[in-house]
Design a protein around this motif. Structure first.
Motif, PDB file in Angstrom:
ATOM      1  N   PRO A 189       0.817  -1.221   0.000  1.00 60.16           N
ATOM      2  CA  PRO A 189       0.000   0.000   0.000  1.00 60.16           C
ATOM      3  C   PRO A 189       0.849   1.270   0.000  1.00 60.16           C
ATOM      4  N   VAL A 190       2.045   1.207   0.588  1.00 61.21           N
ATOM      5  CA  VAL A 190       2.911   2.385   0.591  1.00 61.21           C
ATOM      6  C   VAL A 190       3.325   2.714  -0.843  1.00 61.21           C
ATOM      7  N   ILE A 224       0.440   4.402  -2.788  1.00 62.66           N
ATOM      8  CA  ILE A 224       0.302   5.839  -2.545  1.00 62.66           C
ATOM      9  C   ILE A 224       1.440   6.614  -3.205  1.00 62.66           C
ATOM     10  N   VAL A 255       0.757   6.907  -6.793  1.00 66.60           N
ATOM     11  CA  VAL A 255      -0.331   7.856  -7.054  1.00 66.60           C
ATOM     12  C   VAL A 255       0.204   9.281  -6.982  1.00 66.60           C
ATOM     13  N   MET A 256       1.018   9.546  -5.959  1.00 65.58           N
ATOM     14  CA  MET A 256       1.556  10.901  -5.826  1.00 65.58           C
ATOM     15  C   MET A 256       2.431  11.248  -7.024  1.00 65.58           C
ATOM     16  N   PHE A 261       0.213  11.932  -9.999  1.00 65.44           N
ATOM     17  CA  PHE A 261      -0.408  13.254  -9.879  1.00 65.44           C
ATOM     18  C   PHE A 261       0.586  14.353 -10.246  1.00 65.44           C
ATOM     19  N   PHE A 280      -1.023  15.654 -13.347  1.00 66.51           N
ATOM     20  CA  PHE A 280      -1.999  16.655 -12.925  1.00 66.51           C
ATOM     21  C   PHE A 280      -1.346  17.895 -12.314  1.00 66.51           C
ATOM     22  N   GLY A 281      -0.022  17.973 -12.367  1.00 63.73           N
ATOM     23  CA  GLY A 281       0.656  19.191 -11.921  1.00 63.73           C
ATOM     24  C   GLY A 281       0.626  19.460 -10.430  1.00 63.73           C
ATOM     25  N   THR A 282       0.558  18.419  -9.597  1.00 62.93           N
ATOM     26  CA  THR A 282       0.624  18.656  -8.151  1.00 62.93           C
ATOM     27  C   THR A 282       2.065  18.932  -7.729  1.00 62.93           C
ATOM     28  N   HIS A 283       2.243  19.243  -6.446  1.00 59.84           N
ATOM     29  CA  HIS A 283       3.576  19.594  -5.956  1.00 59.84           C
ATOM     30  C   HIS A 283       4.001  18.694  -4.816  1.00 59.84           C
ATOM     31  N   PHE A 284       3.960  17.385  -5.041  1.00 59.29           N
ATOM     32  CA  PHE A 284       4.427  16.487  -3.983  1.00 59.29           C
ATOM     33  C   PHE A 284       5.939  16.387  -3.975  1.00 59.29           C
ATOM     34  N   PHE A 285       6.516  16.152  -5.147  1.00 53.23           N
ATOM     35  CA  PHE A 285       7.960  15.894  -5.186  1.00 53.23           C
ATOM     36  C   PHE A 285       8.712  16.959  -5.981  1.00 53.23           C
ATOM     37  N   MET A 305      10.749  13.101  -0.182  1.00 53.69           N
ATOM     38  CA  MET A 305       9.593  12.310   0.253  1.00 53.69           C
ATOM     39  C   MET A 305       9.459  11.052  -0.607  1.00 53.69           C
ATOM     40  N   LEU A 310       9.271   7.244   0.785  1.00 57.22           N
ATOM     41  CA  LEU A 310       8.149   6.328   0.537  1.00 57.22           C
ATOM     42  C   LEU A 310       8.610   5.135  -0.289  1.00 57.22           C
TER      43      LEU A 310
END
Lengths: 296, 649, 198
Positions: B240-241, B244, B247-248, B251, B255-260, B270, B274
């Motif tokens: 499951p880790v 996630i 998924v991040m 994204f 989808f232009g997110t700012h996780f990494f 991060m 993970l």
């Protein structure tokens, strides 16, 4: 069977001969930090060699003594569940070794993460080393000069490299002076080292960073304090000042030779520390706290 | 035109074009061949729709072998490129793609399915069950893995392969530094096959906990079953880790997110955290079943019970727990303080304790035994010293301060190949040879097998031991070339030579399958190795229903008890056996997931929506389906048993 | 199919017992999934870049409504399972129906909430914080959505086929799932909303 063993021993002799020519970089340290690391490596090789020899000795004895071809047909191997004493030994022995190595490991970690031993009373020379695809930029705030792909340091003086990156994670590595440390985009990491004697050393980025990674290297030159001061003066006399425009051009992906400038890029493109950290919601004191904690 | 341009390979080369043609021709040949021999019906009825754990296990192993050759081809290309300084066989971009796919394919699509394949075939037999707890789910697991693997391999010819390493660190893997769709492939191929693996984990825990034969208490399970149970527990907690994290990553890239990223609060470290929180347990997911396989084989061919059964079990439990507490050692150099590094250094080297216990237990199992040097045993014997070296260098790497020097170098590469090849690859090859008669009813040729073993072990030593030296001499990993002045040349040439020997070994192994299929005698009986555990108490090859009547056991060596101590395994009369029906739904779901992943990779949203609807339709179909399976009659069982000549069982 | 009448209907066959165990293991994996999300949330909580923080955007009213709705639905699914145990099919369908309606109401409120975030400029792309917030809430919301479809399918089956051991088994497993989503929500409520608003 004989042929196979002959082949095997040939291989090992070859390997020994090949390595015997000259000392390996990591095991030929030229500064206190690298020396600590080389010592840890030798200690662990020696300890592990003992274990390997024990395992090999038991294995060979057992294989020679208990092979089916050496035993009578009606030999029926006994049913043995286990023996508390034997099992105590095979548990206790690894534990003792791990305790020993654990102590060595912890001691040496604190050693390499601090100002090199014997240099504590000296003011360290701070050099900002930042990576961009696929170059290294060295800024000397104290001397007010900047170089690309070449770093000059004085001997017998503690050096603090402040590392960060304009792009992918890279790993700053001068095998003969100190082990690696990552350079990342949103924080500054510190690498302590000192050099015992003048000379030229290989430095590189060790962390894969894309197409130009293999050539992402730099030269390290250790000078006497006198020569170092002279080198600084020379740069000030001959080099052009670095401008923001020029620096942005340097950042573009590609390879460059060695370049020298006066001034540093820190004035217009500061390192991601303090108020400029990626973690930009608070003040500098909070940032210190952040650095203290591991990142997970 | 723009729509089609994105499917083009961004960095084409003659090699890739040649592979495209080769892949096309092979696919056509397979299709023509199946049509010519009228095997479509057979393929669909016997394999694609099967829910039988034995057939699913075999399909896993076949896929793993195919992927072994894909990953092996990558390996040869890498060693060829670096065999001499300044080589120009591959350019930097291609080299980067090759080592990325080599890593992903070997870990996710070779080692994992090989282990899971053996687990599928053997575990239900070792515990005396008819099948796994959820046969239909098992088929879905397989097809998700399979189509995940296919999706990953498709990247080679459509859109471009991932090029950020199998560790896929951000920001290198972000759109900015890796603009092709390669990393999207990485995200979705791993996601889809990862979901399959997670379901395998659930399935096998339920199977092992609930479906053991009467009398088989937990501490009376064969060691491979124990190892499988723990591995599946790790799977359920670790995967499951990864889900996630992927998924991040998806994204961020799509989808232009700012996780990494490095802006707007993103944090590149991060991903590394993970990834390794999953990635380190992943290594133990591979090695624990390998330990199980070695335990079975060493005990069988030493003709002795496994020494220290209890400590073997407890050491594996400890290893499973430790596996979640060491992930940070993959980046000691990230700039944590000395205290954090000290803690993780200690937890890391502490893993040597339970592992050391196991090594000594295997040695003590051989002591006072009657050792037969069969092919599976040769692999197991070679494993002990080679794995000890790998483990020893692992302890060296675990010394945090010294790791600053080993990190990212060929020393590290040598270390993890040194544990994975003698640890996992030798184990699956040993298990493959050992259980082959169980699967197909004849033996693999011992002579060819021994030749393959010697080529593989000597090739391994030649290929990887030099890397320890070049690593200490400053050769970083993942460099596509190096200058002559570095002096890395001769040792890298030696590595290439070793890789060549290993390639010969794998060809020999495949040839052995062909040779034995043609020439091996078919009457090997039920117990060709004089084995000890329950899986050998039924026939070779195993009938559809596994055991005609449920066995009753009283120790982990059920068959040995029967042979030597007069224990009666089978006491009941024949009864009707209930079996699950086959189903085409798992295969169709696999195809739909493939379309889903592919559409997502290229942001073809219509395809995403339609395939998602299809997947839900399959689930709805399943929930309304009233499928009670079928029964095998007593008469049929009797006939089958008589055919095997074992009417008394 | 051997029926064991000493057990409740949902446990009455071997396969039923296996299914329930298997689902518990699945919930173990789900716990890890949400644990990863929560851990990531704590990491990104303060990494707001140039975007808003939790205190800036959280509103107590919709969150309270969501919490009350979901807690009630957890109660009604409990009633449904109780009705199933005493073999009152009609009552069971009613309670299951109410549960699903409450679930839908929860989703509607959550959609309102997301819409609100979108309008005040807190989107998936705004910052690390808003990204992980919406991902965590969205993962929970997606689970609820999936649960609604699943529950609806079970409802249809009960009405068409009555309470067979298989359907009782499915209903019971569905109730486990629904309770689990409720527990996750309590964590979201405490560690995301309350912590953020304080």
């Amino acid at each position: 069977m004989k042929l196979k063993w002959a082949l095997l021993s040939l291989v090992f002799t070859m390997a020994l001969v090949l390595t015997g020519c000259e000392p390996l970089l990591v095991l030929n340290p030229q500064g206190p930090q690298a020396e600590t690391q080389a010592n840890v490596i030798w200690i662990s090789i020696a300890t592990m060699a003992i274990i390997l020899i024990i395992v090999l000795a038991i294995l060979i004895t057992v294989l020679v003594k208990y092979r089916a071809s050496k035993q009578s047909d009606d030999y029926e191997p006994p049913h043995i569940k286990g023996n508390p004493i034997v099992e105590g030994i095979i548990v206790g022995f690894p534990i003792l070794i791990i305790i020993f190595l654990g102590i060595v490991s912890v001691n040496s970690v604190y050693k390499v993460e601090a100002t090199p031993e014997g240099y504590e009373d000296q003011e360290p020379l701070v050099i900002y080393a930042s990576s961009s695809n696929w170059k290294w930029h060295f800024s000397y705030p104290e001397e007010d000069i900047e170089t690309v792909n070449a770093v000059f340091i004085p001997e017998d003086r503690p050096i603090e490299f402040k590392l960060y990156s304009y792009g992918p994670i890279t790993s700053f590595w001068i095998p003969q002076l100190a082990g690696q440390k990552y350079a990342m985009a949103d924080m500054v990491t510190t690498l302590h080292l000192a050099a015992d004697q003048p000379g030229d050393y290989m430095g590189r980025n060790a962390n894969f960073s894309g197409e130009g990674f293999a050539e992402n290297i730099f030269d390290v030159t250790v000078l006497t304090q006198k020569d170092f001061d002279k080198w600084v003066d020379d740069i000030h006399n001959t080099a052009e000042p670095i401008t923001e425009k020029e620096f942005n051009k340097l950042l573009e992906p590609g390879h460059l030779g060695k370049l020298f400038y006066t001034g540093t890029h820190l004035d217009f493109s500061p390192a991601p520390e303090g108020e400029h950290a990626g973690h930009n919601h608070g003040d500098a004191s909070e940032h210190e706290d952040h650095l203290e904690h591991s990142h997970h | 035109m723009e729509f089609f341009e994105r499917f083009a390979i961004p960095h084409p080369s003659p090699l890739i074009y040649a592979s495209m043609v080769a892949i096309g021709l092979v696919s056509i040949a397979i299709i023509v061949g199946i049509t010519y021999f009228k095997k479509w019906g057979y393929l669909w009825n016997e394999w694609l729709t099967t829910v039988d754990h034995k057939k699913i296990g075999i399909m896993y192993i076949i896929s793993a072998l195919l992927m072994l050759f894909r990953g092996g081809a990558d390996a040869i290309m890498m060693r060829l490129q670096t065999a001499v300084p300044e080589n120009s066989f591959l350019d930097a971009q291609h080299y980067n793609e090759v080592f990325t796919t080599h890593g992903v394919v070997m870990i996710m699509f070779m080692a994992m399915p090989f282990i899971i394949g053996l687990m599928n075939f053997i575990v239900p037999l070792q515990i005396g069950a008819r099948d796994v707890a959820f046969p239909r789910l098992n088929a879905i697991s397989f097809w998700l893995f399979f189509f995940g693997a296919m999706l990953f391999n498709l990247s080679f010819v459509v859109g471009g392969s991932p090029d950020a390493g199998w560790t896929n660190y951000y920001p290198l893997a972000s759109n900015e530094f890796s603009p092709s769709v390669g990393v999207n492939y990485y995200n979705w191929a791993l996601q889809i096959s990862g979901i399959g693996t997670l379901m395998t984990g659930i399935n096998f825990i339920a199977t092992i906990l609930k479906m053991r034969a009467p009398g088989m208490k937990l501490m009376k399970m064969p060691m491979f079953t124990w190892a499988s149970l723990l591995t599946n527990v790790i799977i359920v907690f670790a995967f499951p880790v990864l889900t996630i994290a992927l998924v991040m990553g998806t994204f961020d890239r799509q989808f232009g997110t700012h996780f990494f990223t490095s802006m707007n609060g993103g944090m590149d470290m991060m991903w590394a955290n993970l990834f390794w929180v999953w990635g380190h347990p992943e290594v133990y997911i591979l090695i624990l079943p390998a330990f199980g396989i070695y335990s079975e084989i060493i005990s069988t061919f030493s003709q002795r019970n496994l020494y220290g059964y209890k400590s073997m079990v407890w050491s594996m439990v400890l290893i499973s727990l430790f596996s979640f507490t060491v992930w940070l050692h993959h980046f000691f150099t990230m700039g944590q303080n000395a205290f954090t590094n000290s803690i993780f250094s200690i937890t890391t080297i502490a893993i040597a304790i339970p592992t050391g216990i196991k090594i000594f237990n295997w040695l003590l199992t051989m002591r006072k035994g009657k050792i037969r040097f069969t092919v599976p045993m040769l692999y197991s014997i070679a494993f002990i010293p080679l794995f000890t070296i790998g483990g020893a260098t692992g302890v060296m790497l675990g010394m945090a301060s010294a790791d600053y020097q080993y990190h990212n170098t060929m020393f590290l590469v040598a270390h993890f190949h040194n544990v994975i090849i003698p640890g996992v690859v030798f184990a699956v090859l040993a298990g493959f040879t050992y259980w082959w008669p169980k699967m197909f009813g004849f033996m693999l040729n011992e002579k060819i097998g021994k030749w393959a073993f010697w080529f593989l072990s000597i090739g391994f030593c030649l290929a990887f031991f030099p890397m320890y030296i070049t690593g200490l001499n400053g050769q970083a990993r993942r460099m596509y070339t190096y200058s002559e002045a570095t002096g890395f040349g001769p040792l890298n040439l030696l590595s290439f030579f070793g890789a060549g020997l290993m390639a010969i070994a794998f060809v020999l192994i495949v040839y052995n399958v062909y040779y034995s299929f043609r020439h091996s005698p078919r009457n090997v009986g039920d117990d060709p190795w004089n084995a000890r555990s329950l899986e050998w108490a039924t026939h070779n090859p195993v009938p559809e229903y596994n055991f005609a009547v449920a066995p009753e056991v009283k120790s982990s060596e059920a068959l040995w008890d029967q042979k030597k101590h007069g224990h009666k395994l089978f006491n009941k009369e024949y009864e009707e056996i209930h079996m699950p029906n086959k189903s085409g739904v798992p295969f169709i779901m696999g195809v739909l997931f493939f379309i889903f992943g592919f559409s997502f990779i290229f942001a073809i949203w219509l395809g995403v929506i339609l395939s998602a609807i299809g997947i839900f339709a399959c689930m709805i179909y399943r929930t309304f389906e009233q499928d009670h399976g079928f029964h095998i009659s007593v008469k049929e069982i009797k006939e089958t048993e008589e055919k095997f000549g074992g009417a008394d069982k | 199919m051997k029926l064991d009448h000493s057990q409740p209907l949902e446990y009455s066959t071997d396969q039923n017992r296996l299914n329930i165990l298997g689902f518990w293991i699945f919930l173990g994996a789900e716990i890890m999934l949400f644990a990863t999300l929560f851990t990531s949330y704590f990491v990104y909580e303060d990494r707001i870049g140039s975007g808003p923080s939790g205190a800036d955007i959280f509103e107590i009213t919709p969150v309270l409504i969501e919490t009350i709705i979901l807690l009630t639905s957890s109660f009604t699914i409990g009633l449904a399972i109780h009705a199933m145990r005493i073999n009152r099919t009609k009552a069971m369908t009613v309670f299951l129906g109410i549960t699903l309606l409450l679930g839908a109401a929860f989703l509607a409120t959550e959609i309102y909430e997301f819409n609100h975030y979108y309008h005040i400029g807190a989107t998936l792309q705004t910052s690390g914080f808003t990204g992980i917030l919406l991902t965590t809430l969205g993962t929970h919301g997606a689970h609820v959505t999936l649960g609604l479809f699943w529950g609806a399918m079970i409802l249809i089956q009960i009405m068409k086929r009555g309470l067979t051991p298989q359907i009782a088994n499915k209903s019971f497993i569905f109730s486990l799932y629904w309770h689990f989503l409720d527990v996750v929500w309590i964590f979201i409520f405490s560690f995301i909303y309350l912590k953020g608003m304080m």
